[in-house]
Design a protein around this motif. Structure first.
Motif, PDB file in Angstrom:
ATOM      1  N   ARG A  48      11.495  47.712  -0.992  1.00 32.23           N
ATOM      2  CA  ARG A  48      11.978  48.973  -0.579  1.00 32.23           C
ATOM      3  C   ARG A  48      10.733  50.060  -1.051  1.00 32.23           C
ATOM      4  NH1 ARG A  48      16.991  50.528  -2.790  1.00 32.23           N
ATOM      5  NH2 ARG A  48      17.884  49.676  -0.881  1.00 32.23           N
ATOM      6  N   ASN A  49      10.146  50.001  -2.300  1.00 30.95           N
ATOM      7  CA  ASN A  49       9.004  50.717  -2.496  1.00 30.95           C
ATOM      8  C   ASN A  49       7.709  50.323  -1.855  1.00 30.95           C
ATOM      9  OD1 ASN A  49       7.056  52.524  -3.900  1.00 30.95           O
ATOM     10  ND2 ASN A  49       7.239  51.095  -5.831  1.00 30.95           N
ATOM     11  N   PHE A  50       7.486  49.025  -1.360  1.00 23.36           N
ATOM     12  CA  PHE A  50       6.530  48.568  -0.484  1.00 23.36           C
ATOM     13  C   PHE A  50       6.558  49.099   0.791  1.00 23.36           C
ATOM     14  CE2 PHE A  50       5.033  45.083   2.433  1.00 23.36           C
ATOM     15  CZ  PHE A  50       3.738  45.220   2.327  1.00 23.36           C
ATOM     16  N   LEU A  51       7.788  48.985   1.308  1.00 22.03           N
ATOM     17  CA  LEU A  51       7.576  49.493   2.962  1.00 22.03           C
ATOM     18  C   LEU A  51       7.752  51.233   2.919  1.00 22.03           C
ATOM     19  CD1 LEU A  51      11.033  47.611   3.758  1.00 22.03           C
ATOM     20  CD2 LEU A  51       8.405  47.218   4.542  1.00 22.03           C
ATOM     21  N   GLU A  52       8.473  52.049   1.855  1.00 31.37           N
ATOM     22  CA  GLU A  52       8.291  53.335   2.045  1.00 31.37           C
ATOM     23  C   GLU A  52       6.721  53.766   1.729  1.00 31.37           C
ATOM     24  OE1 GLU A  52      10.826  54.628  -1.193  1.00 31.37           O
ATOM     25  OE2 GLU A  52      12.632  54.492   0.151  1.00 31.37           O
ATOM     26  N   CYS A  70       5.868  42.733  -9.504  1.00 31.21           N
ATOM     27  CA  CYS A  70       5.911  43.056  -8.204  1.00 31.21           C
ATOM     28  C   CYS A  70       4.443  44.131  -8.023  1.00 31.21           C
ATOM     29  CB  CYS A  70       6.921  43.591  -7.789  1.00 31.21           C
ATOM     30  SG  CYS A  70       7.035  44.608  -6.140  1.00 31.21           S
ATOM     31  N   ASN A  71       3.589  43.693  -7.373  1.00 34.49           N
ATOM     32  CA  ASN A  71       2.574  44.609  -7.180  1.00 34.49           C
ATOM     33  C   ASN A  71       1.887  44.472  -5.754  1.00 34.49           C
ATOM     34  OD1 ASN A  71       0.665  42.273  -7.311  1.00 34.49           O
ATOM     35  ND2 ASN A  71       0.892  42.668  -9.538  1.00 34.49           N
ATOM     36  N   VAL A  72       1.046  45.122  -5.058  1.00 40.79           N
ATOM     37  CA  VAL A  72       0.462  44.948  -4.103  1.00 40.79           C
ATOM     38  C   VAL A  72      -1.217  44.950  -4.292  1.00 40.79           C
ATOM     39  CG1 VAL A  72      -0.334  46.811  -1.974  1.00 40.79           C
ATOM     40  CG2 VAL A  72       1.854  46.776  -3.189  1.00 40.79           C
ATOM     41  N   GLY A  73      -1.774  44.079  -3.546  1.00 34.85           N
ATOM     42  CA  GLY A  73      -3.335  43.971  -3.685  1.00 34.85           C
ATOM     43  C   GLY A  73      -4.153  45.164  -3.257  1.00 34.85           C
ATOM     44  N   VAL A  74      -5.056  45.728  -4.114  1.00 33.45           N
ATOM     45  CA  VAL A  74      -5.792  46.759  -3.786  1.00 33.45           C
ATOM     46  C   VAL A  74      -6.483  46.657  -2.373  1.00 33.45           C
ATOM     47  CG1 VAL A  74      -7.630  48.274  -4.621  1.00 33.45           C
ATOM     48  CG2 VAL A  74      -5.856  47.297  -6.210  1.00 33.45           C
ATOM     49  N   ARG A  80       3.019  41.343  -3.541  1.00 35.48           N
ATOM     50  CA  ARG A  80       3.092  40.135  -4.268  1.00 35.48           C
ATOM     51  C   ARG A  80       4.117  40.160  -5.202  1.00 35.48           C
ATOM     52  NH1 ARG A  80       1.078  38.018  -9.250  1.00 35.48           N
ATOM     53  NH2 ARG A  80       0.279  35.901  -9.232  1.00 35.48           N
ATOM     54  N   MET A  81       5.216  39.240  -5.125  1.00 34.57           N
ATOM     55  CA  MET A  81       6.041  39.453  -5.977  1.00 34.57           C
ATOM     56  C   MET A  81       6.178  37.861  -6.948  1.00 34.57           C
ATOM     57  SD  MET A  81       9.614  40.834  -3.965  1.00 34.57           S
ATOM     58  CE  MET A  81       9.413  39.594  -2.436  1.00 34.57           C
ATOM     59  N   ALA A  82       6.282  37.954  -8.105  1.00 39.15           N
ATOM     60  CA  ALA A  82       6.133  36.617  -8.999  1.00 39.15           C
ATOM     61  C   ALA A  82       7.339  36.481  -9.737  1.00 39.15           C
ATOM     62  CB  ALA A  82       4.870  36.767  -9.927  1.00 39.15           C
ATOM     63  N   PHE A  83       7.826  35.366  -9.815  1.00 43.25           N
ATOM     64  CA  PHE A  83       8.874  34.983 -10.855  1.00 43.25           C
ATOM     65  C   PHE A  83       8.687  33.804 -11.837  1.00 43.25           C
ATOM     66  CE2 PHE A  83      10.475  36.395  -6.676  1.00 43.25           C
ATOM     67  CZ  PHE A  83      11.666  36.971  -6.875  1.00 43.25           C
ATOM     68  N   ASN A  87       5.681  28.825 -18.260  1.00 41.20           N
ATOM     69  CA  ASN A  87       4.353  29.228 -18.015  1.00 41.20           C
ATOM     70  C   ASN A  87       4.191  29.015 -16.484  1.00 41.20           C
ATOM     71  OD1 ASN A  87       4.505  26.435 -17.920  1.00 41.20           O
ATOM     72  ND2 ASN A  87       2.448  26.036 -18.875  1.00 41.20           N
ATOM     73  N   ILE A  88       4.962  28.964 -15.647  1.00 36.04           N
ATOM     74  CA  ILE A  88       4.787  28.743 -14.340  1.00 36.04           C
ATOM     75  C   ILE A  88       5.247  29.880 -13.239  1.00 36.04           C
ATOM     76  CG2 ILE A  88       5.444  27.432 -12.170  1.00 36.04           C
ATOM     77  CD1 ILE A  88       6.077  24.973 -14.274  1.00 36.04           C
ATOM     78  N   ASN A  89       4.434  30.363 -12.664  1.00 43.34           N
ATOM     79  CA  ASN A  89       4.534  31.560 -11.763  1.00 43.34           C
ATOM     80  C   ASN A  89       4.824  31.087 -10.184  1.00 43.34           C
ATOM     81  OD1 ASN A  89       4.403  33.826 -13.220  1.00 43.34           O
ATOM     82  ND2 ASN A  89       2.205  33.628 -13.300  1.00 43.34           N
ATOM     83  N   PHE A  90       5.929  31.557  -9.776  1.00 46.07           N
ATOM     84  CA  PHE A  90       6.104  31.043  -8.204  1.00 46.07           C
ATOM     85  C   PHE A  90       6.183  32.756  -7.577  1.00 46.07           C
ATOM     86  CE2 PHE A  90       8.750  28.114 -10.702  1.00 46.07           C
ATOM     87  CZ  PHE A  90       8.763  27.037  -9.987  1.00 46.07           C
ATOM     88  N   VAL A  91       5.352  32.420  -6.342  1.00 43.36           N
ATOM     89  CA  VAL A  91       4.777  33.737  -5.876  1.00 43.36           C
ATOM     90  C   VAL A  91       5.350  33.837  -4.785  1.00 43.36           C
ATOM     91  CG1 VAL A  91       2.692  35.083  -5.451  1.00 43.36           C
ATOM     92  CG2 VAL A  91       2.832  33.810  -7.705  1.00 43.36           C
ATOM     93  N   PHE A  92       5.695  34.968  -4.253  1.00 39.56           N
ATOM     94  CA  PHE A  92       5.961  35.123  -2.951  1.00 39.56           C
ATOM     95  C   PHE A  92       5.294  36.342  -2.306  1.00 39.56           C
ATOM     96  CE2 PHE A  92       9.662  33.113  -4.589  1.00 39.56           C
ATOM     97  CZ  PHE A  92      10.003  32.224  -3.522  1.00 39.56           C
ATOM     98  N   MET A  93       4.729  36.248  -1.255  1.00 38.87           N
ATOM     99  CA  MET A  93       3.666  37.444  -0.696  1.00 38.87           C
ATOM    100  C   MET A  93       4.280  37.994   0.641  1.00 38.87           C
ATOM    101  SD  MET A  93       0.088  36.231  -2.088  1.00 38.87           S
ATOM    102  CE  MET A  93      -0.632  37.596  -1.817  1.00 38.87           C
ATOM    103  N   ILE A  94       4.012  39.210   0.922  1.00 35.74           N
ATOM    104  CA  ILE A  94       4.271  39.642   2.340  1.00 35.74           C
ATOM    105  C   ILE A  94       3.127  40.489   2.967  1.00 35.74           C
ATOM    106  CG2 ILE A  94       5.908  41.565   3.568  1.00 35.74           C
ATOM    107  CD1 ILE A  94       8.042  40.619   1.309  1.00 35.74           C
ATOM    108  N   SER A  95       2.853  40.080   3.969  1.00 36.08           N
ATOM    109  CA  SER A  95       1.566  41.060   4.616  1.00 36.08           C
ATOM    110  C   SER A  95       1.871  42.660   4.778  1.00 36.08           C
ATOM    111  CB  SER A  95       1.361  40.405   5.922  1.00 36.08           C
ATOM    112  OG  SER A  95       0.725  41.196   7.002  1.00 36.08           O
TER     113      SER A  95
END
Length: 98
Positions: A48-52, A70-74, A80-83, A87-95
């Motif tokens: 929601r924050n990303f879209l707004e 959760c953060n946005v690439g500068v 970028r959402m990471a779970f 020591n393992i990160n699963f990353v989902f990214m949205i354009s």
């Protein structure tokens, strides 16, 4: 959104992504759907924050709580959402153009 992420995680599990030699990865993949479900409110707030902020060109408020970030690439603007599971990160990214 959470249902989609859970589906992606479950498909990775059923697709045999983990190799036999990497038991930790296999265990983490098996735990991922429940972590995504537990992070439901954070995931919704993140998207929601990303879209707004994308529409209003505002400043994105990053989230870094427990096993979720959760953060946005500068430079790219990608979400970028990471779970994290151990020591393992699963990353989902949205354009930003999605």
């Amino acid at each position: 959104m959470t249902a989609f992420l859970q589906q992606q995680a479950e498909e990775a599990i059923s697709g045999g992504v983990a190799t036999e030699g990497n038991q930790n990865l296999g265990q983490a993949i098996a735990e991922l759907p429940s972590l995504i479900k537990m992070s439901d409110k954070l995931t919704v707030a993140c998207v929601r924050n990303f879209l707004e902020n994308r529409e209003n060109k505002g400043i994105f408020q990053a989230i870094n709580q427990d096993a979720f970030s959760c953060n946005v690439g500068v430079h790219t603007g990608w979400l970028r959402m990471a779970f994290r599971i151990r020591n393992i990160n699963f990353v989902f990214m949205i354009s930003p153009n999605a």
